[in-house]
Design a protein around this motif. Structure first.
Motif, PDB file in Angstrom:
ATOM      1  N   VAL A 105      48.134  35.786  34.106  1.00 14.96           N
ATOM      2  CA  VAL A 105      47.643  36.872  33.256  1.00 14.96           C
ATOM      3  C   VAL A 105      46.125  36.976  33.380  1.00 14.96           C
ATOM      4  O   VAL A 105      45.568  38.070  33.518  1.00 14.96           O
ATOM      5  CB  VAL A 105      48.079  36.669  31.784  1.00 14.96           C
ATOM      6  N   ARG A 106      45.438  35.856  33.369  1.00 13.33           N
ATOM      7  CA  ARG A 106      43.966  35.892  33.443  1.00 13.33           C
ATOM      8  C   ARG A 106      43.502  36.337  34.821  1.00 13.33           C
ATOM      9  O   ARG A 106      42.485  37.026  34.966  1.00 13.33           O
ATOM     10  CB  ARG A 106      43.400  34.505  33.151  1.00 13.33           C
ATOM     11  N   LYS A 107      44.227  35.930  35.845  1.00 17.44           N
ATOM     12  CA  LYS A 107      43.762  36.255  37.195  1.00 17.44           C
ATOM     13  C   LYS A 107      44.027  37.719  37.558  1.00 17.44           C
ATOM     14  O   LYS A 107      43.166  38.365  38.151  1.00 17.44           O
ATOM     15  CB  LYS A 107      44.450  35.334  38.219  1.00 17.44           C
ATOM     16  N   TYR A 108      45.219  38.242  37.231  1.00 24.06           N
ATOM     17  CA  TYR A 108      45.561  39.578  37.714  1.00 24.06           C
ATOM     18  C   TYR A 108      45.413  40.676  36.671  1.00 24.06           C
ATOM     19  O   TYR A 108      45.305  41.851  37.025  1.00 24.06           O
ATOM     20  CB  TYR A 108      47.006  39.581  38.272  1.00 24.06           C
ATOM     21  N   ILE A 109      45.461  40.350  35.398  1.00 30.62           N
ATOM     22  CA  ILE A 109      45.387  41.406  34.394  1.00 30.62           C
ATOM     23  C   ILE A 109      43.982  41.475  33.780  1.00 30.62           C
ATOM     24  O   ILE A 109      43.465  42.561  33.566  1.00 30.62           O
ATOM     25  CB  ILE A 109      46.456  41.205  33.316  1.00 30.62           C
ATOM     26  N   LEU A 110      43.399  40.372  33.480  1.00 33.02           N
ATOM     27  CA  LEU A 110      42.089  40.418  32.846  1.00 33.02           C
ATOM     28  C   LEU A 110      41.049  40.275  33.876  1.00 33.02           C
ATOM     29  O   LEU A 110      40.220  40.207  34.385  1.00 33.02           O
ATOM     30  CB  LEU A 110      41.966  39.295  31.803  1.00 33.02           C
TER      31      LEU A 110
END
Length: 110
Positions: A105-110
């Motif tokens: 989630v942190r790498k690809y969305i945020l």
């Protein structure tokens, strides 16, 4: 007819020596003819009583119950060990999955 059977003992009373008193294991009466209670030694909390027994004197059914109880306890211990390992495995997988989801989630969305 008068029955006069008197048996008299003309024996001098004798006192016991200190050694005889110490080693005497019989019934002791007080002056009134009542049994005297032996004084129990005080329990200071450090007394150890050891009872020994022979395995040959125990009936076979008690031995069988002991073996059965030991087997059940060992089986329960093994099952608890497997359950604990399963809980750690599943808990570790959940934590690892949550960490992976947060990473993605942190790498690809945020």
């Amino acid at each position: 007819m008068k029955n006069d059977d008197h048996t008299e003992v003309h024996e001098e009373p004798r006192t016991m020596s200190d050694d005889e008193v110490h080693d005497y294991n019989g019934l002791t009466l007080n002056e009134q003819g009542e049994e005297e209670k032996k004084e129990e030694p005080e329990d200071d909390g450090f007394t150890i009583h050891i009872h020994s027994f022979s395995l040959h004197d125990i009936p076979w059914w008690k031995k069988a119950l002991f073996v059965l109880g030991a087997a059940v306890c060992f089986g329960i211990f093994i099952l608890l060990a497997i359950a604990a390992a399963w809980i750690f495995l599943v808990g570790g997988a959940i934590v690892l999955g949550a960490a992976l989801i947060l990473y993605l989630v942190r790498k690809y969305i945020l």
